[in-house]
Motif scaffolding. Sequence first.
Motif, mmCIF file in Angstrom:
data_model
loop_
_atom_site.group_PDB
_atom_site.id
_atom_site.type_symbol
_atom_site.label_atom_id
_atom_site.label_comp_id
_atom_site.label_asym_id
_atom_site.label_seq_id
_atom_site.Cartn_x
_atom_site.Cartn_y
_atom_site.Cartn_z
ATOM 1 N N UNK A 124 -25.164 -13.185 48.202
ATOM 2 C CA UNK A 124 -24.266 -13.070 49.360
ATOM 3 C C UNK A 124 -23.344 -11.889 49.085
ATOM 4 N N UNK A 125 -23.278 -10.958 50.039
ATOM 5 C CA UNK A 125 -22.504 -9.733 49.830
ATOM 6 C C UNK A 125 -21.548 -9.522 50.993
ATOM 7 N N UNK A 126 -20.282 -9.305 50.676
ATOM 8 C CA UNK A 126 -19.288 -8.962 51.689
ATOM 9 C C UNK A 126 -19.291 -7.456 51.890
ATOM 10 N N UNK A 127 -19.420 -7.021 53.129
ATOM 11 C CA UNK A 127 -19.518 -5.604 53.455
ATOM 12 C C UNK A 127 -18.151 -5.036 53.829
ATOM 13 N N UNK A 128 -17.976 -3.704 53.715
ATOM 14 C CA UNK A 128 -16.681 -3.090 54.005
ATOM 15 C C UNK A 128 -16.156 -3.349 55.410
ATOM 16 N N UNK A 129 -17.060 -3.588 56.375
ATOM 17 C CA UNK A 129 -16.604 -3.802 57.750
ATOM 18 C C UNK A 129 -16.168 -5.243 58.009
ATOM 19 N N UNK A 130 -16.141 -6.070 56.937
ATOM 20 C CA UNK A 130 -15.692 -7.445 57.085
ATOM 21 C C UNK A 130 -16.813 -8.431 57.347
ATOM 22 N N UNK A 131 -18.039 -7.949 57.554
ATOM 23 C CA UNK A 131 -19.163 -8.849 57.758
ATOM 24 C C UNK A 131 -19.728 -9.288 56.412
ATOM 25 N N UNK A 132 -20.579 -10.265 56.455
ATOM 26 C CA UNK A 132 -21.160 -10.843 55.251
ATOM 27 C C UNK A 132 -22.662 -10.975 55.460
ATOM 28 N N UNK A 133 -23.434 -10.618 54.439
ATOM 29 C CA UNK A 133 -24.889 -10.720 54.571
ATOM 30 C C UNK A 133 -25.498 -11.441 53.375
ATOM 31 N N UNK A 134 -26.638 -12.064 53.637
ATOM 32 C CA UNK A 134 -27.435 -12.720 52.598
ATOM 33 C C UNK A 134 -28.710 -11.915 52.461
ATOM 34 N N UNK A 135 -29.033 -11.508 51.256
ATOM 35 C CA UNK A 135 -30.204 -10.669 51.074
ATOM 36 C C UNK A 135 -30.903 -10.973 49.762
ATOM 37 N N UNK A 136 -32.183 -10.605 49.699
ATOM 38 C CA UNK A 136 -33.004 -10.788 48.502
ATOM 39 C C UNK A 136 -33.138 -9.443 47.799
ATOM 40 N N UNK A 137 -32.876 -9.436 46.512
ATOM 41 C CA UNK A 137 -32.917 -8.209 45.722
ATOM 42 C C UNK A 137 -33.863 -8.419 44.550
ATOM 43 N N UNK A 138 -34.917 -7.599 44.478
ATOM 44 C CA UNK A 138 -35.895 -7.723 43.404
ATOM 45 C C UNK A 138 -35.525 -6.784 42.262
ATOM 46 N N UNK A 139 -35.511 -7.337 41.053
ATOM 47 C CA UNK A 139 -35.155 -6.570 39.850
ATOM 48 C C UNK A 139 -36.191 -6.859 38.768
ATOM 49 N N UNK A 140 -36.655 -5.831 38.094
ATOM 50 C CA UNK A 140 -37.570 -5.998 36.966
ATOM 51 C C UNK A 140 -36.757 -6.222 35.697
ATOM 52 N N UNK A 141 -37.010 -7.325 35.014
ATOM 53 C CA UNK A 141 -36.258 -7.601 33.796
ATOM 54 C C UNK A 141 -36.586 -6.577 32.715
#
Length: 344
Positions: free
Chosen positions: A184-201
């Motif tokens: 969950x990420x709060x954006x500079x414009x005051x909105x909030x988004x839920x997103x999937x982020x893929x990372x290679x260990x």
Amino acid sequence: MSALIFVIAAAVLAMTPVPFVTYAPGATFDVLADADQPPIDIVGAARYSATGTLLIASTSVTRPGAPVSLPEVLYAHAAADREVFPRDAVYAAGATNAEIRNREVAQLATAQSDAAAAALRAAGFTVRQVPMVQSVAQTGPAVDKLFPGDFVLEIDGVPTATTAAVRTEIEKRAIGDPVTFTVQRDLPDGTRERLAVKIDTTASKTQASLPVWGGNLTMGYSYDPRISFHLDSSLGGPTSGLILALGVYDRITPDNVVNGRVVSGAGTIDGVGNVAAVGGIKEKLVSAERAGAEVFFVPSGNCVDMEGVSARARIVSVSTLDDAINALDALADPATEALVKGCT
């Protein structure tokens, strides 16, 4: 000839850097100021007007790479509004300027989140503890993918309520395996988004067989209103936590606790409102008084540092955010003003 040698030697000694850091009174910043970009921005909750001035008081500290001469140290040692500390007591030995700056950025993000959480709790809002990205290694696999302040909700679809749960899920993978963070990420414009982020260990630098994602987590605080701060980063470190929390509280409640006064203070704060001692408290008091502070909050753990200090402002000792709120209410009433405790 000997006099000339003495003068040259004294000049060389005066210009030779010494391993110390000096503290001096710094700038102040009003978190209740009216501006095109308000210092405290609130989305998703009522925003109330607040009267008065609520000052972050800062300490001017020698930066990591800046030299300090012996005359500077001697002057700071003698001056009533300055202090001197060994450099290694302030900055970790061997740390680079970039590492120190990254740590300060991470501390700032945590301090602001904790201040907002403490204020919201005091105002009756629901606050949840959630694993939060504290820092991201600049050469790791998560760089430019995850950011300080991101809340980690799941790993590969498995809910993660604690930092230990995140670590357990990642350590189930082989080195090099991809892992999907649901954040969950709060954006500079005051909105909030839920997103999937893929990372290679990748392999841990300290334990070659251990898969890691390239950053550090802490337990952060999530809440429905979006609180964002627009501050000069040099003024908004962890020691400003109490003042930031008071500013948020005054904006999200109709109480108007500052109530026309000039109020300042210092203290770190956690998400439940506990206030802890800070460094440079005497220098912060001087900077606040120069800006006209009438009330100055001192963490109870700093009262020992205030012995022998003569102050024009009313010194108020606090251990929690509630202490500060209640003290401001009591100071506004002549019948209860005398009940507010200082450091003596």
